[in-house]
Design an enzyme around this catalytic site. Structure first.
Site, PDB file in Angstrom:
ATOM      1  N   GLY A 269       0.875  -1.282   0.063  1.00  0.00           N
ATOM      2  CA  GLY A 269      -0.135   0.021  -0.138  1.00  0.00           C
ATOM      3  C   GLY A 269       0.758   1.179  -0.178  1.00  0.00           C
ATOM      4  CB  ALA A 270       2.373   3.571  -2.237  1.00  0.00           C
ATOM      5  N   GLY A 271      -0.074   4.294   0.193  1.00  0.00           N
ATOM      6  CA  GLY A 271      -1.299   5.427   0.648  1.00  0.00           C
ATOM      7  C   GLY A 271      -0.078   6.333   1.620  1.00  0.00           C
TER       8      GLY A 271
ATOM      9  CD  GLU B 274      -1.410   1.501  -4.412  1.00  0.00           C
ATOM     10  OE1 GLU B 274      -1.060   1.935  -3.261  1.00  0.00           O
ATOM     11  OE2 GLU B 274      -2.604   1.592  -4.741  1.00  0.00           O
TER      12      GLU B 274
ATOM     13  CB  VAL C 176       0.574  -8.931  -2.249  1.00  0.00           C
ATOM     14  CG1 VAL C 176       1.144  -9.921  -1.262  1.00  0.00           C
ATOM     15  CG2 VAL C 176       1.553  -7.699  -2.278  1.00  0.00           C
TER      16      VAL C 176
ATOM     17  N   GLY D  78      -5.400   0.764   4.018  1.00  0.00           N
ATOM     18  CA  GLY D  78      -6.614   1.295   4.225  1.00  0.00           C
ATOM     19  C   GLY D  78      -6.887   0.889   5.528  1.00  0.00           C
TER      20      GLY D  78
ATOM     21  CG  ASP E 257     -11.269   7.328  11.343  1.00  0.00           C
ATOM     22  OD1 ASP E 257     -11.308   8.541  10.770  1.00  0.00           O
ATOM     23  OD2 ASP E 257     -10.376   6.723  11.492  1.00  0.00           O
TER      24      ASP E 257
ATOM     25  CB  ALA F 131      -7.063  13.328  13.657  1.00  0.00           C
TER      26      ALA F 131
ATOM     27  CG  HIS G 103      10.918  39.070   1.773  1.00  0.00           C
ATOM     28  ND1 HIS G 103      11.051  38.365   0.927  1.00  0.00           N
ATOM     29  CD2 HIS G 103      12.519  39.751   1.923  1.00  0.00           C
ATOM     30  CE1 HIS G 103      12.244  38.007   0.536  1.00  0.00           C
ATOM     31  NE2 HIS G 103      13.132  38.895   1.081  1.00  0.00           N
TER      32      HIS G 103
END
Ligand code: FAD
Ligand code: NAD
Length: 472
Positions: free
Chosen positions: A188-190, A211, A245, A278, A319, A327, A451
């Protein structure tokens, strides 16, 4: 039986914030929380404080310092001798931060008069919550006028890669490694794959990420995703896209991963494997269905735009309901539901929730991507300013990345801001405020920015929407 105006189930950022806001509004409030940390101690704060946002950022900061000293300090004329990392000390520091913050929630509950009830909350008919002890025995029964369910989420599992928390770990296991794995695989490349992959790569692991999707960071603006893929690959993350996988076998010495990419089978060997595919909504043991709560096909509690579930008097936030698993989203929903219960008319703009990925450079955005706007046939204008042209970024030695502002072609209203670069997590706040106030890119362009700061990049990108950047 104790009676309350509100019983909150779950004390993560959704639940504990909801409970505090309810108490502030004069509602008699209890919060039921079952969490026990690795030592077996009861703890508040949920995933975020115990095994999520806070510990991961502690490790990201430690590993960032380590990498900076090893690779970049010399650019500043600083010589250090050999730089070493003591993983036990790093982990102890992380644990102390977690301990301090989770204890802090207890203090906030006391200060606001929220009653913390330790145990597992189970919904019962008639707006009651049974509290179960560790043996599953009912230790208390609470009666409420309103219930807020904030039971969060748990790591998602995939059949080929069963987690044993030894060789094959989820994010919780990956936050607790006691040594740097020489070869680290990640599925998982999340967000979690990239953040924890960065932590352990900086500390010395050779990291390979598999992924499933053919594209990288599919939810992000693709300009940013492309830049991120380039930079993270250059740092040493071996990211393999379109990877299926098929089998994971752990043994005493390591873990073997079979994977198919582009029709070809590969086999790789790792010391540890992180599964980061996930998270799933957590309604385990809540008695949700029996209490009449409607769940959607993926197990999320169904709510309307105000967090009301299918059962009058029961609300749900965070969630465990639809939307991004973040969060700050959970907390804002908690506040909104508390205010609704107290008779107010709160509102959250769910289209304007910022996202941050705490790699370095950081990645952050709010609002629509250019690709989504194009797909919706919405004419827009784009301004893009690279950090290479920022005086402050040059002074810091952090010139990778850019800020991209997208505005409506007709009204000039800011529709999306996408950042990859140093401190993008802080810079994105200006974008969120601009969009919350309905600002145009011209409004940002006419706002004086100090600046030399990185935020001047926002100013320049806004000027760029109208083709009038000064420093490029
Ligand atoms: P949770 O935090 O999951 O809390 C739910 C709580 O409910 C838990 O304490 C649980 O013990 C309790 N509970 C569950 N069922 C019961 C029951 N029946 N009775 C009593 N108690 C119960 N988000 C960000 O915005 N920024 C980040 O940087 C970030 N980093 C993350 C890093 C990692 C490694 C992970 C895993 C997540 C990260 N997240 C981040 C996501 C964030 O942690 C979640 O979105 C957030 O915690 C959700 O809050 P919540 O209150 O809905 O649920
Ligand atoms: P994610 O949804 O960000 O990424 C999961 C990745 O795994 C996706 O790219 C997906 O395509 C891939 N995937 C799914 N099944 C796969 C498979 N079988 N093989 C290979 N790849 C597969 O989820 P996550 O990284 O696990 O994080 C979980 C949640 O936690 C996220 O929704 C995020 O909101 C939250 N989180 C947020 C932060 C932050 O805000 N900085 C940090 C960590 C976690």
């Amino acid at each position: 039986m104790d009676t309350y105006d509100v019983v909150v189930v779950g004390a993560g950022p959704g639940g504990y914030v909801a409970a505090i806001r309810c108490a502030q509004l004069g509602l008699k409030t209890a919060c039921v929380e079952s969490w026990r940390n690795a030592k077996g101690d009861a703890a508040l704060g949920g995933t975020c404080l115990n095994v999520g946002c806070i510990p991961s950022k502690a490790l990201l900061d430690s590993s960032h310092h380590y990498e900076h000293l090893r690779k970049h300090a010399k650019d500043h004329g600083i010589s250090t001798g050999e730089v070493a990392i003591d993983i036990a000390v790093m982990q102890k520091r992380k644990d102390k931060i977690v301990h301090t913050l989770t204890q802090g929630i207890g203090a906030l509950f006391k200060k606001n008069g929220v009653q913390w009830v330790q145990g597992h909350g189970q919904l019962q008919p008639g707006l009651e919550v049974a509290v179960l002890d560790q043996a599953g025995k009912e230790s208390a029964r609470l009666k409420a006028s309103h219930i807020i369910v904030a039971t969060g989420s748990v790591p998602a599992q995939i059949p080929p890669a069963p987690v044993d928390q030894q060789r094959v770990v989820d994010s919780t296991g990956a936050l607790a490694f006691d040594a740097v794995p020489a070869r680290l695989g990640i599925i998982g490349a999340g967000v979690i794959g990239l953040e924890l992959g960065s932590v352990w790569r900086r500390l010395g692991s050779a990291v390979t990420i598999f992924e499933a999707l053919p594209g990288f960071l599919a939810g992000a603006d693709q300009d940013v995703a492309k830049e991120a893929q380039k930079l993270l690959t250059k740092q040493g993350l071996d990211i393999r896209l379109g990877a299926k996988v098929t089998q994971v076998l752990a043994d005493a010495d390591g873990v073997t991963v079979d994977v198919e990419i582009g029709g070809a089978s590969q086999q790789e060997r790792f010391d540890k494997l992180i599964v980061a595919v996930g998270r799933s909504p957590n309604t385990a043991g809540l008695n949700a269905a029996a209490a009449g709560l409607a769940l959607d096909a993926r197990g999320f509690i169904e709510v309307d735009a105000h967090g009301r579930t299918s059962v009058p008097g029961i609300f749900a936030v965070g969630d465990v309901v639809k939307g991004p698993m973040l969060a700050h989203k959970a907390s804002e929903e908690g506040i909104a539901v508390a205010e609704l219960i107290a008779g107010q008319q709160p509102h959250i703009d769910h289209t304007n929730i910022p996202w941050v990925i705490y790699t370095w450079p950081e990645i952050a955005w709010a609002g629509a991507t250019e690709q989504a706007l194009k797909a919706a046939n919405r004419p827009c204008k784009v301004g893009r300013f690279p950090f290479l042209a920022s005086g402050r970024a040059r002074a810091m030695g952090d010139t990778d990345g850019f800020i991209k502002i997208i505005s409506d072609a007709v009204t000039d209203a800011v529709l999306g801001v996408h950042i990859i670069g140093p401190a993008a997590s802080e810079l994105v706040a200006e974008a969120v405020i601009a969009m919350e106030f309905g600002a145009s890119s011209e409004d940002i362009a006419r706002t004086v920015h100090a600046h030399p700061t990185l935020s001047e990049g926002m100013h320049e990108a806004a000027l760029g929407v109208d083709g009038r950047m000064i420093h490029l």
